[in-house]
Design a protein around this motif. Sequence first.
Motif, PDB file in Angstrom:
ATOM      1  N   GLN A 264      53.261  28.024  44.563  1.00 12.12           N
ATOM      2  CA  GLN A 264      52.226  27.027  44.806  1.00 12.12           C
ATOM      3  C   GLN A 264      52.329  26.471  46.223  1.00 12.12           C
ATOM      4  OE1 GLN A 264      50.151  24.835  42.402  1.00 12.12           O
ATOM      5  NE2 GLN A 264      49.777  26.893  41.744  1.00 12.12           N
TER       6      GLN A 264
ATOM      7  N   GLU B  39      51.318  28.794  48.905  1.00 10.83           N
ATOM      8  CA  GLU B  39      49.893  28.960  49.041  1.00 10.83           C
ATOM      9  C   GLU B  39      49.316  27.828  49.884  1.00 10.83           C
ATOM     10  OE1 GLU B  39      47.578  29.636  45.330  1.00 10.83           O
ATOM     11  OE2 GLU B  39      49.079  31.214  45.164  1.00 10.83           O
TER      12      GLU B  39
ATOM     13  N   ASP C 164      48.614  37.905  46.829  1.00 11.68           N
ATOM     14  CA  ASP C 164      48.645  37.435  45.440  1.00 11.68           C
ATOM     15  C   ASP C 164      49.150  38.579  44.566  1.00 11.68           C
ATOM     16  OD1 ASP C 164      48.402  35.816  43.280  1.00 11.68           O
ATOM     17  OD2 ASP C 164      46.226  35.587  43.380  1.00 11.68           O
ATOM     18  N   TYR C 165      49.511  38.243  43.348  1.00 14.79           N
ATOM     19  CA  TYR C 165      49.912  39.306  42.418  1.00 14.79           C
ATOM     20  C   TYR C 165      49.422  38.993  41.023  1.00 14.79           C
ATOM     21  CZ  TYR C 165      53.436  36.393  40.172  1.00 14.79           C
ATOM     22  OH  TYR C 165      54.050  35.407  39.467  1.00 14.79           O
ATOM     23  N   LEU C 166      49.274  40.028  40.208  1.00 17.06           N
ATOM     24  CA  LEU C 166      49.037  39.864  38.779  1.00 17.06           C
ATOM     25  C   LEU C 166      50.065  40.695  38.050  1.00 17.06           C
ATOM     26  CD1 LEU C 166      45.162  40.071  38.266  1.00 17.06           C
ATOM     27  CD2 LEU C 166      46.624  38.103  37.841  1.00 17.06           C
TER      28      LEU C 166
ATOM     29  N   GLN D  37      40.313  43.408  38.900  1.00 15.86           N
ATOM     30  CA  GLN D  37      40.164  41.990  39.218  1.00 15.86           C
ATOM     31  C   GLN D  37      40.267  41.770  40.726  1.00 15.86           C
ATOM     32  OE1 GLN D  37      40.197  39.234  36.865  1.00 15.86           O
ATOM     33  NE2 GLN D  37      40.100  37.736  38.499  1.00 15.86           N
ATOM     34  N   PHE D  38      41.247  42.418  41.335  1.00 15.81           N
ATOM     35  CA  PHE D  38      41.441  42.263  42.778  1.00 15.81           C
ATOM     36  C   PHE D  38      40.404  43.053  43.565  1.00 15.81           C
ATOM     37  CE2 PHE D  38      46.062  41.206  41.876  1.00 15.81           C
ATOM     38  CZ  PHE D  38      45.908  39.872  42.240  1.00 15.81           C
TER      39      PHE D  38
ATOM     40  N   LYS E 176      45.661  32.916  35.519  1.00 12.90           N
ATOM     41  CA  LYS E 176      46.628  33.085  36.607  1.00 12.90           C
ATOM     42  C   LYS E 176      45.890  33.240  37.943  1.00 12.90           C
ATOM     43  CE  LYS E 176      50.154  34.985  39.043  1.00 12.90           C
ATOM     44  NZ  LYS E 176      49.410  34.931  40.312  1.00 12.90           N
ATOM     45  N   PHE E 177      44.806  34.002  37.882  1.00 12.75           N
ATOM     46  CA  PHE E 177      44.063  34.326  39.099  1.00 12.75           C
ATOM     47  C   PHE E 177      43.332  33.101  39.644  1.00 12.75           C
ATOM     48  CE2 PHE E 177      40.394  36.042  41.379  1.00 12.75           C
ATOM     49  CZ  PHE E 177      41.017  36.966  42.194  1.00 12.75           C
TER      50      PHE E 177
ATOM     51  N   ALA F 229      43.568  29.677  38.535  1.00  8.71           N
ATOM     52  CA  ALA F 229      44.190  28.353  38.562  1.00  8.71           C
ATOM     53  C   ALA F 229      45.696  28.407  38.796  1.00  8.71           C
ATOM     54  CB  ALA F 229      43.909  27.631  37.242  1.00  8.71           C
ATOM     55  N   GLY F 230      46.241  29.600  38.960  1.00  6.18           N
ATOM     56  CA  GLY F 230      47.670  29.724  39.233  1.00  6.18           C
ATOM     57  C   GLY F 230      48.552  29.481  38.020  1.00  6.18           C
TER      58      GLY F 230
END
Lengths: 366, 356
Positions: free
Chosen positions: A48, A51, A104-106, A120-121, B314-315, B317-318
Motif C-alpha cells: 500500500q 503504491e 501490480d500482481y494478481l 484482467q491486466f 484485489k485489483f 481496492a487492494g
Amino acid sequence: MQMTIWRRRSWMAIIAAVFALTFVLAGCGKSDNNQNNGGQPPETQGGQQNEQTETGSNETSGGEEKQYYVVMVTDVGGVNDNSFNQSAWEGLQQFESEYGAKVDYLQSQSDADYVPNLNQFVKNGADLTWGIGFLMGDAVKQVADQNPDAKLAIIDQVVDAPNVASVTFKEHEGSYLVGVVAGLMTKTNKIGFVGGMEIPVIKRFEAGFTAGVKAVNPDANVIINYTGAFDAPDQGKAAAATLYNDGADIIFHAAGATGDGVFNEGIERKKAGGDVWVIGVDKDQSITFGHDITLTSMMKRVDQAVVQVSADLVNGRFQPGLTELGLAENGVGLPENNPNVPEDVLKQVDEYAQKIVSGEIVVPSE
Amino acid sequence: MTGFVKRLFSESTLIPVVSILIGLILGAVIMLAGHYNPFLAYGSLFAKAFGDMYNFGETIRQITPYIFTGLAVAFAFRTGLFNIGAEGQFIMGAVAAACVGVLLDAPWFLHVPLALAASALAGGLWGSIVGYLKAARGVHEVITTIMLNWIALHAANYIVRTALLEKGMARSKYIQESAWLSSPGLSELFDHARIHYGVLIALALSVLFYYVLWKTRQGYELRAVGFNPDASEYAGINVKSTFVKTMFISGLFAGVGGACEVMGVFHYQTINAAFPGYGLMGIAVALIGRNTAVGVVLGAVLIGVLTYGASGMKFGAGVPEELIHVVIALVIFFVAAGGMVELLIRRFRKKNGTVH
C-alpha cells in the motif's frame, strides 16, 4: 415477565458475541495483511505504502514521459512463496523503482484463474503482462492469440506467439555447481533431492544436480523425491524427514513453497543436534532461513530476467521469442556469500563453472 | 402470487439471505479494520463479476461447477448422507471425460454424450463405493469419502501421466474438438470468455434433482430414509440399497461437473497438485441452498460471484483475495448457525408487530 428478561439477556449475549467475533476476526484479518507483507525484504514491505509513494513521485517527476504499466500473474504459489514467485515480484518492484513504472500482481487461486487474471491486466491496458511459471503456458498462449496487440512474457516455458517473450533458464548448469558443493561436503555419501512437480523445468534441476554430485563424488548416492506440489510445505517437511531418516545429510530442494517445509525439518534436526544442511533454490534462501541451515543456494535470477525484459520494453528493444539464461549470462549460480562452504570447495566450484561456460563440460538437462 | 410472496419471506428463505447480509457486513468490518474501503471493495467485486460480457461469461463459467457439486452434496444430504467426496467424484468424472475425449474418435453427436456418460458412470461408481461400504460394512461415509478423495486425486494423476500425457507438459493432450462443450460462437458472444454449454446441463440436472426427489416413488423413499432410516426400514424400504443408489446419483452429479470443466473450459485434464476445491465448496452451496434445487443454483451463483469477483477486489481496492474466503466462511457460519439467525429474525418481526 421472567421470560422477557431472559430473552433480553440472551439477546444482549448474542450482540456481545457478535461484537467479540467481529473483533477477533478483525484481528485475524489484520495479522493476515501483515503476514502478506512480512515475508518480503524490508524495501518491499507494505504494498500500500509503495503504491502511495510511487504515485506521489510520479506527479513530481513530470507527466511528459509515458508511464509504463507492467504487471504479473502468479500461479497458485503466490508472491510470498520465499522463492520463485517472490523473486519475480521483487524483480518487478526493482523495475518499478528504477523506471518509475506502475506495477501490480494478481495471485491465482486455481488454474482456472490464469486466463481471467491475465485478461484482467491485458484488458486494462498493461504494457507488458508476465505469466510467472511453467504451468501458465497454455493460458499465456490463449490470451496472446486473442489479444495480438498486447505484449506478454513468460518465465520457464516457451510460448510460440509473435507477441510473447519467453525466458527459460539453464537450471541444470547452476544445479551442477551446487551438486559439486554437496558431493564434496557430504559425510554420509547420501544426498537428497526434493522436487515439486515432475515437469521438465524441475527435471533440469535434478539432472544437473545429480551430474554435479557424481562428477566430484562417484560414490555418493542421490535420492530423488517428488512431492507433486509447489505449495505444500507439509509435504516438503515429510519428504525431508524421509530423506534425513534414510541417512541423507544434505538436501537440495527445487519445490517453491513446498521447500519451506524442507527447511523447517532441517532446522528442527539441527536444533536437536543433527548434522544436516539444506541447499536453497531460486533466491539466496539464507536470507529467509539463516546461515545455520542454508549450505548455499542455487540462485535462479528470475528477478533479473523480469527487470531485463521489462527494461527492454521501456527502451524499445522488446523482443518476442526465446531467451535462455545460463551460467554465462549470470542467469543461474551461487550467491556471493557462502560462509558455510570452505574455500577449497568454492575454488573447485569456480573451476567447474568456467568449464561449463567455456563449453568443456556440457551438463545434461534430463 | 401471495403464496410466492409468503414463501419469499418464510424463515427457510430468510435465514440464508440474512446470513449472507451478515457475512458481507462483517466482511466490511474486517476490511475497515485493515484500513480498506469496503464500499470500493464490494463495488469492484461486483464490477469484476458483472462489469462486461467477458467477465460475465467467466462468472457463469465459475458458477457452473458449483451447481454440479452443490447438487451432489444436497442430494446425499436428502438421504441423510454427508457426501464430502464430491471432490473425488468430480475428479473421476473429469478424468473419464478426458480419456474418452482424447482417445476416442467420433462425430460430436456421439462423442459428447459418450464422454458425459462415461463421466457420469465414473463419478457415480466412485460415489457408490461409499454407499456400498456404508450399507455392507457400516463404515461412516465421512471417513470413506475423504479417503476416496485422495485416492481419486492420485489415481487421476496416474491415469493422465501414463495414458494421456502431452510430452513435456503437466497435463493431458487436448481432447478432440468433437468432444468440446464450448463453441466459438458462444465464446465470441462473451468476448472470448470460456463459458460453455455445461451450464445448461447443470440447470437440466437441477430440474432432474427436483423431479427425482419430489415426483418419484424412489425419491420419496430416499427422503424418507433421510428423515428416519429406522422408520423407513420398518415401513418396508430397503435402506441399504437406498444408500448405494443415493451415492450413485450424488456422484453422477459431481462426475458430470468434472466432465464439463474438461470438455468446456480447459479441453485437457491437468495433473493436479491439489484438489480443485469445487467439491468442498459444494458443501457450502448445498448448505446455503438448504438442499433444494433452486437453492443450490442460487447458492452456486453466490459462491461463484464471490470467488470470481475476489480478484477484482484485489485489483480495484487492494484487498487481499483471501478476504473473500473469510466472507464466505462467515456466510456459511451463519447459515449453519441458523438458530441464531432465526432468533434475530423473530426478534425483528416482533418489534415490527408482524406475527406469523
